[in-house]
Design a protein around this motif. Structure first.
Motif, PDB file in Angstrom:
ATOM      1  N   HIS A  67      36.113  -0.414  -3.757  1.00 36.32           N
ATOM      2  CA  HIS A  67      35.990  -0.824  -5.153  1.00 36.32           C
ATOM      3  C   HIS A  67      36.306  -2.301  -5.300  1.00 36.32           C
ATOM      4  CE1 HIS A  67      36.513   3.580  -6.682  1.00 36.32           C
ATOM      5  NE2 HIS A  67      35.428   3.385  -5.970  1.00 36.32           N
ATOM      6  N   HIS A  68      37.303  -2.734  -4.566  1.00 36.66           N
ATOM      7  CA  HIS A  68      37.667  -4.145  -4.597  1.00 36.66           C
ATOM      8  C   HIS A  68      36.494  -5.009  -4.124  1.00 36.66           C
ATOM      9  CE1 HIS A  68      39.452  -7.859  -2.993  1.00 36.66           C
ATOM     10  NE2 HIS A  68      40.208  -7.763  -4.069  1.00 36.66           N
ATOM     11  N   PHE A 126      24.921   1.526  -2.485  1.00 34.95           N
ATOM     12  CA  PHE A 126      26.147   1.213  -3.239  1.00 34.95           C
ATOM     13  C   PHE A 126      26.175   1.731  -4.671  1.00 34.95           C
ATOM     14  CE2 PHE A 126      24.346  -2.143  -5.821  1.00 34.95           C
ATOM     15  CZ  PHE A 126      23.310  -2.657  -5.047  1.00 34.95           C
ATOM     16  N   ILE A 127      25.037   2.187  -5.214  1.00 30.55           N
ATOM     17  CA  ILE A 127      25.054   2.687  -6.596  1.00 30.55           C
ATOM     18  C   ILE A 127      26.019   3.872  -6.768  1.00 30.55           C
ATOM     19  CG2 ILE A 127      23.661   3.888  -8.348  1.00 30.55           C
ATOM     20  CD1 ILE A 127      23.186   0.947  -8.490  1.00 30.55           C
ATOM     21  N   PRO A 128      26.020   4.839  -5.844  1.00 32.77           N
ATOM     22  CA  PRO A 128      26.959   5.949  -6.025  1.00 32.77           C
ATOM     23  C   PRO A 128      28.417   5.485  -6.126  1.00 32.77           C
ATOM     24  CG  PRO A 128      25.339   6.485  -4.342  1.00 32.77           C
ATOM     25  CD  PRO A 128      25.142   5.036  -4.669  1.00 32.77           C
ATOM     26  N   LEU A 129      28.777   4.504  -5.316  1.00 31.85           N
ATOM     27  CA  LEU A 129      30.136   3.963  -5.387  1.00 31.85           C
ATOM     28  C   LEU A 129      30.385   3.210  -6.682  1.00 31.85           C
ATOM     29  CD1 LEU A 129      30.943   2.497  -1.891  1.00 31.85           C
ATOM     30  CD2 LEU A 129      32.407   3.961  -3.297  1.00 31.85           C
ATOM     31  N   ALA A 130      29.373   2.476  -7.122  1.00 33.71           N
ATOM     32  CA  ALA A 130      29.507   1.718  -8.370  1.00 33.71           C
ATOM     33  C   ALA A 130      29.653   2.675  -9.550  1.00 33.71           C
ATOM     34  CB  ALA A 130      28.300   0.797  -8.565  1.00 33.71           C
ATOM     35  N   GLU A 131      28.970   3.812  -9.472  1.00 28.29           N
ATOM     36  CA  GLU A 131      29.105   4.827 -10.525  1.00 28.29           C
ATOM     37  C   GLU A 131      30.511   5.399 -10.514  1.00 28.29           C
ATOM     38  OE1 GLU A 131      26.156   7.932 -10.712  1.00 28.29           O
ATOM     39  OE2 GLU A 131      24.558   6.557 -10.158  1.00 28.29           O
ATOM     40  N   ASP A 132      30.953   5.716  -9.320  1.00 27.42           N
ATOM     41  CA  ASP A 132      32.239   6.346  -9.120  1.00 27.42           C
ATOM     42  C   ASP A 132      33.392   5.464  -9.615  1.00 27.42           C
ATOM     43  OD1 ASP A 132      33.941   8.276  -8.055  1.00 27.42           O
ATOM     44  OD2 ASP A 132      34.208   7.083  -6.229  1.00 27.42           O
ATOM     45  N   SER A 133      33.239   4.164  -9.462  1.00 25.43           N
ATOM     46  CA  SER A 133      34.332   3.245  -9.795  1.00 25.43           C
ATOM     47  C   SER A 133      34.224   2.705 -11.212  1.00 25.43           C
ATOM     48  CB  SER A 133      34.320   2.069  -8.827  1.00 25.43           C
ATOM     49  OG  SER A 133      33.143   1.314  -9.025  1.00 25.43           O
ATOM     50  N   GLY A 134      33.127   3.025 -11.901  1.00 20.65           N
ATOM     51  CA  GLY A 134      32.951   2.481 -13.247  1.00 20.65           C
ATOM     52  C   GLY A 134      32.350   1.083 -13.241  1.00 20.65           C
ATOM     53  N   LEU A 135      32.168   0.513 -12.076  1.00 21.80           N
ATOM     54  CA  LEU A 135      31.617  -0.838 -11.987  1.00 21.80           C
ATOM     55  C   LEU A 135      30.155  -0.892 -12.426  1.00 21.80           C
ATOM     56  CD1 LEU A 135      32.662  -3.647 -10.499  1.00 21.80           C
ATOM     57  CD2 LEU A 135      30.606  -3.134  -9.176  1.00 21.80           C
ATOM     58  N   MET A 147      28.040  -4.062 -14.061  1.00 22.20           N
ATOM     59  CA  MET A 147      26.919  -4.472 -13.197  1.00 22.20           C
ATOM     60  C   MET A 147      25.591  -4.422 -13.962  1.00 22.20           C
ATOM     61  SD  MET A 147      25.355  -2.779  -9.790  1.00 22.20           S
ATOM     62  CE  MET A 147      24.083  -2.051 -10.812  1.00 22.20           C
ATOM     63  N   THR A 148      25.383  -3.337 -14.719  1.00 22.72           N
ATOM     64  CA  THR A 148      24.158  -3.212 -15.527  1.00 22.72           C
ATOM     65  C   THR A 148      24.116  -4.311 -16.590  1.00 22.72           C
ATOM     66  OG1 THR A 148      24.262  -0.830 -15.155  1.00 22.72           O
ATOM     67  CG2 THR A 148      22.784  -1.592 -16.904  1.00 22.72           C
ATOM     68  N   ARG A 149      25.282  -4.590 -17.197  1.00 20.20           N
ATOM     69  CA  ARG A 149      25.369  -5.661 -18.196  1.00 20.20           C
ATOM     70  C   ARG A 149      24.934  -6.984 -17.570  1.00 20.20           C
ATOM     71  NH1 ARG A 149      30.828  -5.105 -19.850  1.00 20.20           N
ATOM     72  NH2 ARG A 149      30.001  -3.399 -21.115  1.00 20.20           N
ATOM     73  N   GLU A 150      25.396  -7.236 -16.351  1.00 21.32           N
ATOM     74  CA  GLU A 150      25.049  -8.474 -15.641  1.00 21.32           C
ATOM     75  C   GLU A 150      23.536  -8.549 -15.357  1.00 21.32           C
ATOM     76  OE1 GLU A 150      26.117 -11.274 -14.879  1.00 21.32           O
ATOM     77  OE2 GLU A 150      24.906 -11.900 -13.155  1.00 21.32           O
ATOM     78  N   ILE A 180      19.816   3.670 -15.770  1.00 24.10           N
ATOM     79  CA  ILE A 180      21.133   3.903 -16.365  1.00 24.10           C
ATOM     80  C   ILE A 180      21.762   5.125 -15.695  1.00 24.10           C
ATOM     81  CG2 ILE A 180      22.335   4.500 -18.527  1.00 24.10           C
ATOM     82  CD1 ILE A 180      21.211   1.634 -18.497  1.00 24.10           C
ATOM     83  N   ALA A 181      22.967   4.936 -15.187  1.00 23.69           N
ATOM     84  CA  ALA A 181      23.674   6.018 -14.495  1.00 23.69           C
ATOM     85  C   ALA A 181      24.206   7.040 -15.492  1.00 23.69           C
ATOM     86  CB  ALA A 181      24.838   5.430 -13.694  1.00 23.69           C
ATOM     87  N   ALA A 182      24.388   8.262 -15.014  1.00 28.15           N
ATOM     88  CA  ALA A 182      24.893   9.336 -15.871  1.00 28.15           C
ATOM     89  C   ALA A 182      26.213   8.953 -16.541  1.00 28.15           C
ATOM     90  CB  ALA A 182      25.065  10.607 -15.045  1.00 28.15           C
TER      91      ALA A 182
END
Ligand code: C2E
Ligand code: MG
Ligand code: MG
Ligand code: MG
Length: 277
Positions: A28-29, A77-86, A90-93, A119-121
């Motif tokens: 996540h970091h 990396f999307i699954p991890l980004a979903e999992d961490s709330g990032l 990221m979508t905003r960016e 857009i992720a779930a």
């Protein structure tokens, strides 16, 4: 915990053990660092009209430009980004990158140009999406465009109060909803009841087998039928050959996307490759 452990292990092997500690927080970091460093970049893939002759919009697909590892595809990396709330920042960016590059040149886009974001779930429970969509549309206020949110099926979206409020407001703002990878997963048909859907994107696995497999052709034909009965626009993704394109055109599929027409490219290249005015 098993899933986390597996993800961490797979990623640390993939990225090289030196890059990460083998912990979830280490990964996540690393994602947070990448976001701050501007390593998540928006690529655009053209979406064509029925005849495949005109660019009517584009899908925004993220790429991670890693300083040591080069370009990393989203599946990694999307699954991890979903999992961490990032996934939310990221979508905003990505929305920011697209509106800053395209907003000032919007007058050169064809009318009713579509910008489609995945857009992720987990994002469907976050009201900040309203403000992000508002900012996006505001950048095109002089020459309005259509904003489409593609709901993917990695995880089932279970609508709660917030989700209902979110999609009601997005609907009032004129934001459209697409069901991505339609025909795969178990929730697509349920989504038709739960969301006010505007587009179906028939999954590329069916398109890929149009030429070789009668069953896939029947599935395509049935999705065409369903879309027309429900008055939804239909997009075919993963169109790679003229034969596939011919078949989809003959069936009256509204929009086409795929390597036949163009791969996802960086924002700056989209203007050149999509032959926009
Ligand atoms: P998707 O939304 O279904 O996107 C279509 C994928 O198919 C993209 O892969 C695209 O590059 C690829 N593609 C396009 N045309 C063709 C073709 O003619 N043939 C083949 N074989 N493939 C084609 P990509 O960019 O690697 O993205 C994979 C998935 O990752 C996406 O599937 C989407 O679910 C997810 N994704 C990508 N960007 C984002 C994002 O910004 N946010 C979220 N939440 N998910 C994203
Ligand atoms: Mg998509
Ligand atoms: Mg898809
Ligand atoms: Mg997909």
């Amino acid at each position: 915990a098993l899933l986390e452990g597996t993800l961490a292990l797979v990623l640390s092997v993939f990225f090289g053990v030196a890059c990460f500690r083998r912990t979830k927080s280490g990964l996540h970091h690393e994602l947070n660092r990448a976001l701050d460093a501007g390593e998540f970049v928006a690529y655009l893939q053209p979406m064509m009209n029925r005849e495949g002759t005109q660019v009517t919009g584009c899908e925004v697909l993220v790429r991670w430009m890693h300083p040591e590892l080069g370009l990393i595809r989203p599946d990694r990396f999307i699954p991890l980004a979903e999992d961490s709330g990032l996934i939310v920042p990221m979508t905003r960016e990505l929305m920011r990158q697209v509106r800053e590059a395209m907003g000032p040149r919007a007058a050169a886009l064809p009318p009713h140009f579509h910008f489609s974001f995945n857009i992720a779930a987990s994002h469907c429970h976050d009201l900040s999406l309203i403000e992000d969509c508002r900012s996006f549309l505001a950048a095109f206020s002089a020459n309005p465009v259509n904003l489409v949110l593609e709901l993917t099926e990695r995880e089932l979206i279970v609508p709660d109060e917030t989700t209902i409020q979110l999609f009601d407001e997005l609907d009032r703002m004129g934001v459209s909803v697409a069901i991505d990878d339609f025909g795969t997963g178990h929730s697509s048909l349920v989504y038709l009841q739960q969301f006010k859907v505007d587009f179906l994107k028939i999954d590329q696995s069916f398109v890929a087998r149009i030429g070789s497999d009668a069953l896939s052709r029947h599935i395509v034909d049935n999705v065409v039928d369903l879309a027309s009965r429900l008055d939804l626009s239909l997009v075919a993704e993963g169109v790679e050959t003229p034969e596939q394109a011919e078949y989809l055109m003959a069936r009256g599929v509204d929009f086409q996307q795929g390597y036949l027409y163009g791969c996802p490219v960086p924002l700056a290249d989209f203007w050149l490759e999509a032959k926009l005015p």
